[in-house]
Write an enzyme that holds these catalytic residues in place. Sequence first.
Site, short mmCIF file in Angstrom:
data_model
loop_
_atom_site.label_atom_id
_atom_site.label_comp_id
_atom_site.label_asym_id
_atom_site.label_seq_id
_atom_site.Cartn_x
_atom_site.Cartn_y
_atom_site.Cartn_z
N CYS A 158 54.63 -35.07 23.25
CA CYS A 158 53.63 -34.17 23.74
C CYS A 158 52.34 -34.82 24.44
O CYS A 158 51.85 -34.59 24.98
CB CYS A 158 53.42 -32.91 22.62
SG CYS A 158 54.89 -31.99 22.64
O1 LIG Z 1 52.18 -33.18 18.71
C1 LIG Z 1 52.66 -32.21 19.21
C2 LIG Z 1 54.26 -32.14 19.13
C3 LIG Z 1 54.48 -30.73 19.61
N1 LIG Z 1 54.07 -30.02 20.25
C4 LIG Z 1 54.12 -28.44 20.72
C5 LIG Z 1 54.10 -28.20 22.09
C6 LIG Z 1 55.25 -27.53 22.41
O2 LIG Z 1 55.02 -26.27 21.91
C7 LIG Z 1 56.47 -28.06 21.73
C8 LIG Z 1 57.37 -29.10 22.07
O3 LIG Z 1 58.00 -28.69 23.31
P1 LIG Z 1 58.80 -29.48 24.09
O4 LIG Z 1 57.93 -29.47 25.48
O5 LIG Z 1 58.95 -30.99 24.03
O6 LIG Z 1 60.09 -28.64 24.45
O7 LIG Z 1 55.81 -28.66 20.60
C9 LIG Z 1 52.27 -30.03 19.84
O8 LIG Z 1 51.51 -29.06 20.27
N2 LIG Z 1 51.97 -31.33 19.54
#
Ligand SMILES: O=c1ccn([C@H]2C[C@H](O)[C@@H](COP(=O)(O)O)O2)c(=O)[nH]1
Length: 507
Positions: free
Chosen positions: A322
């Site tokens: 992310c």
């Molecule tokens: O460091 C991080 C890791 C993940 N996410 C959140 C963002 C999204 O809600 C979800 C990841 O979803 P994908 O876009 O990878 O499907 O996790 C964060 O906010 N920060």
Amino acid sequence: MVKETNQFYYTAKYKPSQLIYGSGQTALITGWTVKEAVYKHLNKNEYAVIGQLYSPTRGINLLIRNLLLNPHVRYLVILNATKEDKNAGGCQCLGDFFRHGVEESISDIGRKSWVIRSLIPGYIDIDININALEKLRDSIEIQEVISISDAVEKVKYYANQEPLTPWGTPLEFAMKVTESNVFPGTRYGHRIEGKTIAETWVKIIHRIKTTGTIRPTGYDGTWQELIDLMAIITDEPDDFYFPEPNYLPIDRSFLKEYISQILDNATNQEGVKYTYGQRLRSWFGKDQIEQVIEKLAHDINSARAVMSLWDANQDHNDNPPCLNHIWVRIVNNELSLTATFRSNDMFSAWPANAMGLRALQKYIYDALINRTDHVLKMGALITISQSAHIYDDCFENVANVISSQYSKIAQRKDYFDPAGSFIITIQNNQIIVEHTTPGSGEIVNCYSGKSAHKISQQIFTNCPGLQISHAMYLGVELQKAETALLMKEQLIYEQDKPLKKNTILKQ
Ligand SMILES: O=c1ccn([C@H]2C[C@H](O)[C@@H](COP(=O)(O)O)O2)c(=O)[nH]1
């Protein structure tokens, strides 16, 4: 010859005084064209009702509810004639309801609704039974027309047909009064500033909750989202600020673990795709944190101190990070760090993300202090969250944090505006406004005139980056100055004080 169909009486439960009633079987919707312009060409027995339709979101729902109460209406003529109709899209959307129907979804403000299958957003209350909507669509013949004469011709044509039997009995559905607390707002680009991560977080979740759009998450369920939210944290202390009692979703013991995931290298672990530390320290065969420190140590003015976490070889498909891009920059002897997230869970993940990045910023700062002679300060931490969202299953917790914390934080007054200050006086029968720098108070510009409105406009044009509270304050002050000016010598204007009667003059 027009048939006499006087047995039909139209009952309108909604907007009853805004409609014209007849005894026919055709509802005529005139959009933004004034209904009287068509009405005057028609006889009472040729139409059931004539009404205008302005808005696809508010208007169509009430129109459909009225039609369900009047099953003798078997024809609908929609006059889609003006530029306003094109802009508002109500008539097109109404036609689309009959042509394409609805699907269950959510409205712009997150209300579960029947959403009309149309390019124009239009909603019908979910409390209305879908079978009733389908019955209505099947039972009414629609005709879209683009001129008053076409509308008249069509209504008269239908009136000449044999009367049809009503499609059923009147149907009424309960109407919930739901107050929305989602306000309209900018779609792209939102700036939020605070002293600490904790304070900024409360402002962020308040902003998303009040102006974010409810959208599908890409998994099951929905989230409320702002696009491109920039958070600027100016004064997070080195040992981090945790409020008492702690309303953040993390505590100090969690943070210790988490910081290591950002700063330290890691080897591949089953079930763990990567850590940010691994991406930064070794993933691309380089230690990017070291590279950034070295780059800035040799060139303090470099704008090339970049760390990249996105791996184009594999991140297009599986569990991509992310956090994608980190940029470190030294200006005015302050070391700032800007981090870009493609997707950020602002309620559950952002506080940890922000504190982890602040630890990275401090690590780079300490290394530069140790390795060079530069006199540096810690600057701001900036996060740019491209999809800044809150999952719907957190809404209740979010509401609790907002109601217990937000007003305290929002009311904290900070009179410092980096765009400067404005000193307002009345001299020689004119309002004079001097624009000064925020610190030293040097005059950089001067406005004069008699109209608060004109001066406000000039200030706004020259300084569009004024803080909103400052701008509102200036509007009020300038209006006070104008009032004093209009009252000649009877009122005295002094900035930041209530208008005073001029007592000297009276004596
Ligand atoms: O460091 C991080 C890791 C993940 N996410 C959140 C963002 C999204 O809600 C979800 C990841 O979803 P994908 O876009 O990878 O499907 O996790 C964060 O906010 N920060």
